[in-house]
Design a protein around this motif. Structure first.
Motif, short mmCIF file in Angstrom:
data_model
loop_
_atom_site.label_atom_id
_atom_site.label_comp_id
_atom_site.label_asym_id
_atom_site.label_seq_id
_atom_site.Cartn_x
_atom_site.Cartn_y
_atom_site.Cartn_z
N TRP A 1 16.36 7.33 6.84
CA TRP A 1 16.79 6.52 7.98
C TRP A 1 15.76 6.52 9.09
N ARG A 2 14.95 7.58 9.18
CA ARG A 2 13.85 7.55 10.16
C ARG A 2 12.82 6.50 9.78
N GLN A 3 12.68 6.25 8.50
CA GLN A 3 11.75 5.20 8.05
C GLN A 3 12.38 3.81 8.22
N LEU A 4 13.64 3.66 7.82
CA LEU A 4 14.28 2.34 7.85
C LEU A 4 14.53 1.86 9.27
N GLY A 5 14.84 2.77 10.17
CA GLY A 5 15.26 2.37 11.51
C GLY A 5 14.18 2.40 12.57
N ASN A 6 12.92 2.57 12.18
CA ASN A 6 11.85 2.67 13.18
C ASN A 6 10.66 1.83 12.73
N VAL A 7 10.74 0.52 12.93
CA VAL A 7 9.64 -0.36 12.53
C VAL A 7 8.48 -0.28 13.52
N THR A 8 8.73 0.20 14.73
CA THR A 8 7.68 0.27 15.75
C THR A 8 6.88 1.58 15.65
N SER A 9 7.13 2.37 14.62
CA SER A 9 6.46 3.66 14.49
C SER A 9 4.95 3.49 14.39
N HIS A 10 4.23 4.39 15.07
CA HIS A 10 2.77 4.41 15.01
C HIS A 10 2.26 5.54 14.12
N SER A 11 3.15 6.16 13.37
CA SER A 11 2.78 7.28 12.52
C SER A 11 2.03 6.79 11.29
N ALA A 12 1.10 7.59 10.82
CA ALA A 12 0.34 7.25 9.62
C ALA A 12 1.18 7.38 8.37
N SER A 13 2.31 8.10 8.44
CA SER A 13 3.19 8.25 7.29
C SER A 13 4.29 7.19 7.23
N LEU B 1 -4.75 3.46 16.08
CA LEU B 1 -3.58 2.82 15.48
C LEU B 1 -2.49 3.83 15.12
N PHE B 2 -2.88 4.97 14.60
CA PHE B 2 -1.91 5.93 14.08
C PHE B 2 -1.85 7.14 14.99
N GLN B 3 -0.98 7.08 15.97
CA GLN B 3 -0.77 8.17 16.91
C GLN B 3 0.67 8.64 16.81
N GLU B 4 0.85 9.94 16.70
CA GLU B 4 2.20 10.49 16.64
C GLU B 4 2.83 10.43 18.03
N LYS B 5 3.84 9.59 18.14
CA LYS B 5 4.50 9.37 19.43
C LYS B 5 5.75 10.22 19.53
N SER B 6 5.83 10.99 20.61
CA SER B 6 7.02 11.81 20.85
C SER B 6 7.76 11.27 22.06
N LEU B 7 8.94 11.84 22.30
CA LEU B 7 9.79 11.35 23.40
C LEU B 7 9.17 11.63 24.76
N GLY C 1 0.78 -1.23 0.00
CA GLY C 1 0.00 0.00 0.00
C GLY C 1 0.80 1.27 0.00
N VAL C 2 2.12 1.20 -0.27
CA VAL C 2 2.97 2.39 -0.27
C VAL C 2 3.72 2.45 -1.59
N ASP C 3 3.65 3.60 -2.25
CA ASP C 3 4.39 3.82 -3.50
C ASP C 3 5.76 4.37 -3.12
N CYS C 4 6.66 3.46 -2.80
CA CYS C 4 7.98 3.85 -2.30
C CYS C 4 8.98 3.86 -3.46
N ASP C 5 9.23 5.03 -4.01
CA ASP C 5 10.18 5.17 -5.11
C ASP C 5 11.58 5.32 -4.52
N PHE C 6 12.11 4.20 -4.05
CA PHE C 6 13.38 4.23 -3.32
C PHE C 6 14.55 4.16 -4.28
N ARG C 7 15.55 4.99 -4.03
CA ARG C 7 16.79 4.98 -4.79
C ARG C 7 17.97 5.01 -3.82
#
Length: 358
Positions: free
Chosen positions: A182-194, A261-267, A166-172
């Protein structure tokens, strides 16, 4: 005195070395051992010289036959499952399948039974453990760091294959120099909708709810579609233990909507409510190794370990509507770890293949 000499047959391993590219001294050793066992001792008397020579010739013939027989047995015997020769033959078979897969377009040669990849449940490493049990604290930190490295590499593999659901990830490759990558690759536990894993979390929660309802309704068709063969066997065994005349009712009382499900989690601001589903470990591997790419999808098999934390209610009724064991029908907090699988070249949804216990 005339000494009778004994000639011991030698087994040549040159031909075996050319065939398997591996040195197999066990064959020559077994032949030498059998030849030594069958050879008679040399005679020390003059009268036994002739008989000694005859026995030497006979023993040499027997030893040659024994060595030939042992060599044939060694050729016929299959290699040990964990030997290098067995692994080489397995790789050779896979390469032959890759070269001939175009001859059988309707057959999936890669749809074999797969083992669960090395997904891991994160360990608790609270600061309190640093003072109460520092050894366990550092072991937990090392375990979680290793899991993080594997998660990041798997995310990179999935992004490179553009295999996120469900994601059009045009990765290069140039995107690796961007901090947001790296915020995407290194955070699999993210609850963000993005997050690149956000659609997968929504699908995992929907399938989790559908499996629970299918077990309560005895809907084996839905269970077959949302589970792999091994896990479907376990689930159907639970369903078939239901006593005749009983009606099951299963509900999730906690919030499992997109808002939860999609809550922006901060420190400094944790989520207001439990997010319901959290991906804690993910692994990917290129299993489809044919020269030509698959007709649909990608070459990857992805396993994701999802933590479900919900409040559930399970009730059992008779056909007349009377509750059975009313005490167990109270709402209770449930934490489960389920392994979801996605085969890249199949047009199907994420399926539950196993359950991990912490």
């Amino acid at each position: 005195m005339v000494m009778a000499t004994v000639k011991v047959a030698r087994v040549s391993i040159g031909t075996q070395l050319k065939k398997s590219c591996l040195l197999s001294p066990q064959r020559s050793f077994s032949a030498l051992k059998s030849a030594t066992r069958t050879a008679p001792l040399p005679s020390t008397s003059k009268a036994s010289t002739t008989s000694g020579q005859a026995s030497t010739t006979t023993s040499s013939g027997v030893s040659r036959k024994s060595a030939t027989k042992n060599e044939k047995k060694a050729k016929k015997a299959p290699p040990a499952p964990d030997s290098t020769e067995a692994h080489l033959k397995q790789i050779e078979g896979m390469m032959n399948m890759a070269n001939t897969s175009n001859l059988f377009p309707t057959m999936d040669m890669w749809g074999t039974k797969l083992v669960t990849l090395d997904i891991e449940v994160p360990r608790d490493a609270s600061l309190r453990m640093l003072f109460t049990n520092p050894g366990a604290f550092w072991h937990a930190k090392q375990h979680n760091f290793s899991n993080w490295l594997k998660n990041t590499f798997s995310m990179y593999t999935i992004a490179k294959a553009r295999a996120f659901t469900g994601v059009d990830c045009d990765f290069r490759f140039s995107h690796l120099f961007l901090p947001r990558t790296w915020r995407q690759l290194g955070n699999v536990t993210s609850h963000s909708a993005s997050s690149w894993l956000a659609p997968m979390r929504r699908t995992a929660m929907d399938n989790y709810l559908a499996i629970g309802r299918a077990m309560a309704d005895k809907d084996e068709a839905t269970l077959k579609a949302l589970t792999t063969a091994d896990y479907a066997t376990k689930v159907n065994k639970i369903v078939r233990t239901r006593k005749p005349g009983q009606v099951w009712q299963w509900r999730v009382l906690s919030d499992v909507s997109d808002k939860a499900l999609f809550q922006e989690k901060s420190l400094f601001r944790p989520p207001a409510i439990s997010p319901g589903a959290t991906i804690v470990s993910i692994r990917s591997g290129e299993v489809y190794i044919a020269k030509e790419p698959p007709k649909r999808g990608n070459r990857l098999v992805i396993h994701a370990l999802v933590k479900f934390e919900t409040t559930q209610e399970f009730e059992v009724f008779t056909k007349q509507g009377q509750p059975v064991e009313a005490k167990s029908a109270k709402p209770h907090h449930v934490v489960e770890y389920l392994v979801f699988e996605k085969v890249g070249w199949y047009d199907n949804t994420w399926q539950v293949r196993d359950q991990i216990y912490k």
